[in-house]
Every structure is written in C-alpha cells, then in structure tokens.
Design a protein around this motif. Structure first.
Motif, short mmCIF file in Angstrom:
data_model
loop_
_atom_site.label_atom_id
_atom_site.label_comp_id
_atom_site.label_asym_id
_atom_site.label_seq_id
_atom_site.Cartn_x
_atom_site.Cartn_y
_atom_site.Cartn_z
N ASP A 13 0.46 -1.24 -0.03
CA ASP A 13 0.00 0.32 0.09
C ASP A 13 0.87 0.99 0.19
OD1 ASP A 13 0.48 0.28 2.68
OD2 ASP A 13 -1.05 0.33 3.55
N PRO A 14 0.18 2.14 -0.17
CA PRO A 14 1.10 3.56 -0.04
C PRO A 14 1.91 3.47 1.19
CG PRO A 14 -0.68 4.11 -0.77
CD PRO A 14 -1.20 2.66 -0.57
N LEU A 18 2.86 -4.63 4.16
CA LEU A 18 2.57 -6.16 1.96
C LEU A 18 1.17 -6.05 2.85
CD1 LEU A 18 3.40 -7.82 0.98
CD2 LEU A 18 5.24 -9.12 3.02
N LEU A 19 0.41 -6.88 2.09
CA LEU A 19 -0.95 -7.17 2.25
C LEU A 19 -0.72 -8.84 2.80
CD1 LEU A 19 -4.25 -7.25 2.23
CD2 LEU A 19 -3.80 -7.58 -0.44
N LEU A 20 -1.54 -8.97 3.51
CA LEU A 20 -1.01 -10.86 3.71
C LEU A 20 -2.55 -11.29 3.48
CD1 LEU A 20 1.76 -10.57 6.69
CD2 LEU A 20 2.04 -10.70 4.57
N ALA A 28 -2.32 -20.28 8.58
CA ALA A 28 -1.46 -19.53 8.08
C ALA A 28 -1.11 -18.08 7.08
CB ALA A 28 0.30 -20.23 7.70
N LEU A 29 -0.69 -17.21 7.76
CA LEU A 29 -0.80 -16.05 7.03
C LEU A 29 0.30 -16.45 5.13
CD1 LEU A 29 -0.18 -13.02 9.39
CD2 LEU A 29 -2.83 -13.48 7.91
N MET A 30 -0.22 -15.37 4.32
CA MET A 30 0.80 -15.77 3.13
C MET A 30 0.24 -14.51 2.22
SD MET A 30 -1.67 -19.19 1.48
CE MET A 30 -1.54 -19.99 3.04
N TRP A 105 -1.83 -7.27 7.37
CA TRP A 105 -0.71 -5.66 6.74
C TRP A 105 0.12 -6.36 7.89
CZ3 TRP A 105 -2.12 -3.73 2.17
CH2 TRP A 105 -3.06 -3.26 1.40
N LEU A 106 1.13 -6.00 7.24
CA LEU A 106 2.30 -6.44 7.80
C LEU A 106 3.39 -4.55 7.39
CD1 LEU A 106 5.00 -7.80 9.65
CD2 LEU A 106 5.32 -8.34 7.46
#
Length: 133
Positions: A13-14, A18-20, A28-30, A105-106
């Motif tokens: 994103d701006p 990082l989108l998970l 699990a997040l991926m 979001w990470l």
C-alpha cells in the motif's frame, strides 16, 4: 512429495505495508495468489487469482518479478510450493473474497506474526531488502 506451482504477489500500500491473506479453515498468513492452471503463465494465474480473491484487477505491466522460490506448503502435508513472486503497488482498497477469511497488513519494522507461511517467512521476506527490515 508433491510440488504445487503457484503465483503470488507482494502487494504494497502507499505506506509500504505488505498485504497478507489467510484462507478459510487455515492458520497461516501468506501472500495473495494461488495455483496455476494448465496452460497459464505465472502472470495470467496471478491476475486471475487476484481478481477472484480480492476483486483486484492489475495490468501485467504493473507486476514486477521478484523471483522464483520454493518452500514447504503451509497448508498441505508432504507438499512443496514453487512460487513465482511479483511485487505491485496497491492504489485502491481490497476486500477478502472467494476462499479468503482474513486480510492483514505487515508494516515495515513491525514484528513478524508467528503464523507466517514458510515460503513468505523463509524466502520472500528476505528478498525484499530494506522494505520490511
């Protein structure tokens, strides 16, 4: 041992978050993306998966290849994934659709969640120098 061929994206994103995603019934997040169908290129598979999972349409020119990575599958025993990973910028909101149960979001500098998929944790994040240090 089975190998799944997938395509996935590091969607930023701006604010460089990082989108998970997490699929329904899994832990699990991926990265968003999925399995390639016969005859699909990695880019075609990724475009199809992003539209199905996030209602997101991205032009091929907006997908920058990061590399090809291999790791144990997060949700399937005795299975490896071989993944073509791309990077793209998000300029619109996304929503979970299809088999997705959760979006997360990470942010840069944030501690990593304990439930990251092996491919993301052990391979992809290391290939994003400076982004998620």
């Amino acid at each position: 041992m089975t190998t799944l061929h997938i395509a996935a994206a590091c969607l930023l994103d701006p604010n460089d978050r990082l989108l998970l995603v997490r699929k329904r019934g899994t832990h699990a997040l991926m990265l968003p993306g999925g399995k390639r169908e016969p005859g699909e290129s990695p880019v075609q598979a990724l475009q199809r998966e992003l539209e199905e999972e996030l209602h997101l349409r991205l032009e091929a020119a907006t997908l920058t290849p990061l590399g090809r990575f291999q790791a144990p599958a997060a949700n399937e025993a005795d299975t490896w994934v071989q993944a073509d990973i791309f990077i793209a910028r998000l300029h619109q909101p996304v929503e979970a659709a299809a088999e997705l149960e959760e979006l997360a979001w990470l942010a840069p500098g944030e501690p990593l969640p304990d439930n990251l998929a092996p491919l993301l944790r052990d391979q992809v994040l290391k290939a994003l120098p400076g982004l998620l240090a």
